[in-house]
Each structure stands twice: as C-alpha cells, then as structure tokens.
Design a protein around this motif. Structure first.
Motif, mmCIF file in Angstrom:
data_model
loop_
_atom_site.group_PDB
_atom_site.id
_atom_site.type_symbol
_atom_site.label_atom_id
_atom_site.label_comp_id
_atom_site.label_asym_id
_atom_site.label_seq_id
_atom_site.Cartn_x
_atom_site.Cartn_y
_atom_site.Cartn_z
ATOM 1 N N SER A 248 0.822 -1.210 0.000
ATOM 2 C CA SER A 248 0.000 0.000 0.000
ATOM 3 C C SER A 248 0.859 1.265 0.000
ATOM 4 O O SER A 248 0.615 2.193 -0.772
ATOM 5 N N GLU A 249 1.937 1.308 0.817
ATOM 6 C CA GLU A 249 2.789 2.502 0.825
ATOM 7 C C GLU A 249 3.548 2.635 -0.507
ATOM 8 O O GLU A 249 3.984 3.716 -0.879
ATOM 9 N N SER A 250 3.712 1.505 -1.232
ATOM 10 C CA SER A 250 4.391 1.534 -2.532
ATOM 11 C C SER A 250 3.419 1.901 -3.656
ATOM 12 O O SER A 250 3.811 1.976 -4.827
ATOM 13 N N GLY A 251 2.144 2.064 -3.316
ATOM 14 C CA GLY A 251 1.158 2.496 -4.301
ATOM 15 C C GLY A 251 0.702 1.392 -5.238
ATOM 16 O O GLY A 251 0.253 1.653 -6.352
ATOM 17 N N VAL A 252 0.808 0.128 -4.798
ATOM 18 C CA VAL A 252 0.344 -0.979 -5.637
ATOM 19 C C VAL A 252 -0.591 -1.873 -4.829
ATOM 20 O O VAL A 252 -0.542 -1.899 -3.597
ATOM 21 N N LEU B 162 12.709 2.733 12.264
ATOM 22 C CA LEU B 162 12.319 2.938 10.866
ATOM 23 C C LEU B 162 11.200 1.984 10.449
ATOM 24 O O LEU B 162 10.322 2.348 9.671
ATOM 25 N N GLN B 163 11.266 0.752 10.900
ATOM 26 C CA GLN B 163 10.262 -0.246 10.525
ATOM 27 C C GLN B 163 9.934 -1.114 11.722
ATOM 28 O O GLN B 163 10.816 -1.442 12.531
ATOM 29 N N PRO C 74 8.180 -5.263 5.802
ATOM 30 C CA PRO C 74 6.957 -4.544 6.185
ATOM 31 C C PRO C 74 7.043 -3.062 5.799
ATOM 32 O O PRO C 74 8.043 -2.625 5.217
ATOM 33 N N HIS C 75 6.035 -2.291 6.148
ATOM 34 C CA HIS C 75 6.004 -0.881 5.758
ATOM 35 C C HIS C 75 7.074 -0.077 6.502
ATOM 36 O O HIS C 75 7.678 -0.575 7.454
ATOM 37 N N GLY C 76 7.296 1.136 6.027
ATOM 38 C CA GLY C 76 8.241 2.024 6.695
ATOM 39 C C GLY C 76 9.509 2.285 5.901
ATOM 40 O O GLY C 76 10.453 2.865 6.441
#
Ligand code: ZN
Length: 287
Positions: A85-89, A207-208, A243-245
């Motif tokens: 989701s954070e990568s826009g896909v 960071l993550q 994971p995200h971050g």
C-alpha cells in the motif's frame, strides 16, 4: 540450535559463546557450512547431546555471515499489505520474485559502503534452505528449512527504478547490500516461527516495525510456490519481503546516511548491526 560463523568457522552459538563444530567433534563434522547443511539433523542431535559447556566467548565483530555461497538467493517483493500500500500498488495475488546476486551478501557486523545518497532499508526474515525442495507441498515446507536468520534487503532506488522496467535484482545487489546473521536459528528454537516481530532502526530512530504473521505469502507458501518452478538447494536463501516504513515511500523520501549504524532485529533470532560509510560514488558535498 543456533549456528553461525565465528572467525570463518562454523560454530554452534549460545549467547556470546561459540563451540567450533569441527574441533569439538574431533573432525566428525567438517569446518564447511555447505557440507553441514547435508547433515543438519545429525548436527543438531550431536549439539544437543553434547551440550555447550565448553563453548568459548567471542566478540560480535568475529561473526561472519552464516553462509556466503548459496546457489540461489530468492527475494520477494510486496509481501506485506501495508508495504504494498505505501508503494502504491495492490496486494499481489502471486509473489513478485527477484534475486539478490550472492556477491552482495555480507556479515552481520560488517561495514556497508553506500554507493549513493539513494540507499533504502528493508528488514526481512530470511529462510535458509536445508534440504533439496522440489514440488514441496506447503504442509511439508518447514521440514526443508535449516533455519531462519535476519537480513537487510538494501536497495539503491535510482538503479532499481532506472530503465523501461524495474531492475530489482541489480539495484539490490551492490557489495554489502545483503547483510545476514547473526546465526541460522532452527525453527524449533522459536515459539512460533510463523509470527516473529521484526524491526529496523538507526540509533533510537525506529524505521520499521512489523510481524511476520502479516506476510501475504508465508514461508511455507513461498517454498511451495518457488519449488514448483526451481528446485531449492541446501544453503539457498529466501528473503521474504519487508513490512512498511521504507524510506522511498516517505514524504519527503528518506535514505540512509554515512556514519550511522543500521540495526535490524527479529524476535528470537537476534540482531545485526551494520555501520554505514560513504562509498566511492557518494557525492563529497553530501557526506
Ligand atoms: Zn525486499
């Protein structure tokens, strides 16, 4: 069992103490990690019955990568929903797979030279294959894993995204871009190998943070899917996604800087600490 490489030799680890496998076994086992994978169960039995009472202290800096010569290194993209989701896909319905070329592997305390100001962090659980896996069913997959270790899938984003299609494998394979360690930890050492907290930080700056239970494709599912195409060989590595971050997804984007230490950790396995320096290509004015 926790197995690492101390001063270049395979050792069973317990805290900050190590038992040299070849010496302690009077040569029954060789000082060669590739050969040990072939006799992993026998090694675990030996280590268990022998005990580690005479293991000797080592310093973290004496730890090398647990294994540096895998035949294949698989890496999985977008394996956590919040990172997709954070990568826009959209979350993938099949795992995107690339390789990190094995020359990028390095030790858990080794210095990593940043080739540019565009290097991003990705803490990842890494599965080390212990037994040849070909068309393995998901329910049989864990028995093909020698153990788990901590990895960083360091990524130079401008190379990764240059050209008509992304160059994941190249942008993630500069020397030092695959630190792994501190040890290969057998799944039976972990309360739940399918649910481990993982995180990375620079100093106190987290960071993550994530949990491996949130992976879209679990370790067993990845092994089933990969081994349906490529036979997996003892010592092969599977970087299972982050994971995200990540820094690229931030506003503004943020990347790793020289003279800091990147610390990556996974519950029950341990942590790796990689000091970062400016590599030859790093612009002098940004050091
Ligand atoms: Zn990754």
């Amino acid at each position: 069992m926790r197995v690492g490489t101390v001063r270049g030799r395979p050792a069973v680890l317990s805290g900050n103490r190590a038992l040299d496998i070849a010496l302690a076994s009077d040569g029954r086992f060789p000082a060669d990690m590739a050969a040990l994978f072939e006799r992993w169960d026998e090694l675990a039995e030996w280590a268990d019955s022998r005990g580690l009472d005479d293991a000797v202290p080592f310093t973290p800096q004496e730890l090398g990568a647990p294994f540096l010569r895998p035949s294949q290194v698989f890496a999985i993209g977008l394996n956590y929903r919040d990172h997709a989701s954070e990568s826009g896909v959209a979350a993938p319905d099949a795992p995107p797979v690339f390789t990190k070329f094995p020359t990028c592997l390095t030790g858990p305390y080794d210095v990593v030279a940043l080739p540019s100001p565009g290097v991003d962090w990705e803490v990842e659980l890494v599965a080390v294959i212990g037994r040849r896996a070909e068309h393995v069913r998901e329910q049989d997959a864990w028995s093909h894993v020698a153990g788990l270790t901590v990895g960083q899938d360091l990524s130079e984003r401008s190379v990764q995204l240059a050209g008509p299609v992304p160059q994941f494998s190249l942008g993630k394979s500069y020397p030092g871009f695959g630190p792994i360690g501190p040890a290969i930890v057998t799944p039976d050492e972990l309360q739940n190998p399918d649910d481990l907290a993982l995180s990375c930080r620079v100093g106190d700056d987290i960071l993550q943070q994530g949990r491996t239970k949130d992976m879209i494709f679990s370790v067993p599912e990845l092994i089933a899917r990969l081994s349906a195409v490529c036979p997996l060989l003892p010592g092969d590595l599977v970087f299972t996604g982050t994971p995200h971050g990540v820094g690229m997804a931030r506003t503004p984007p943020r990347y790793l800087t020289p003279d800091t230490i990147l610390i990556s950790s996974i519950e029950g396995i341990g942590e790796i600490r990689n000091p970062l320096t400016a590599g030859a290509g790093y612009p002098a004015q940004q050091r």
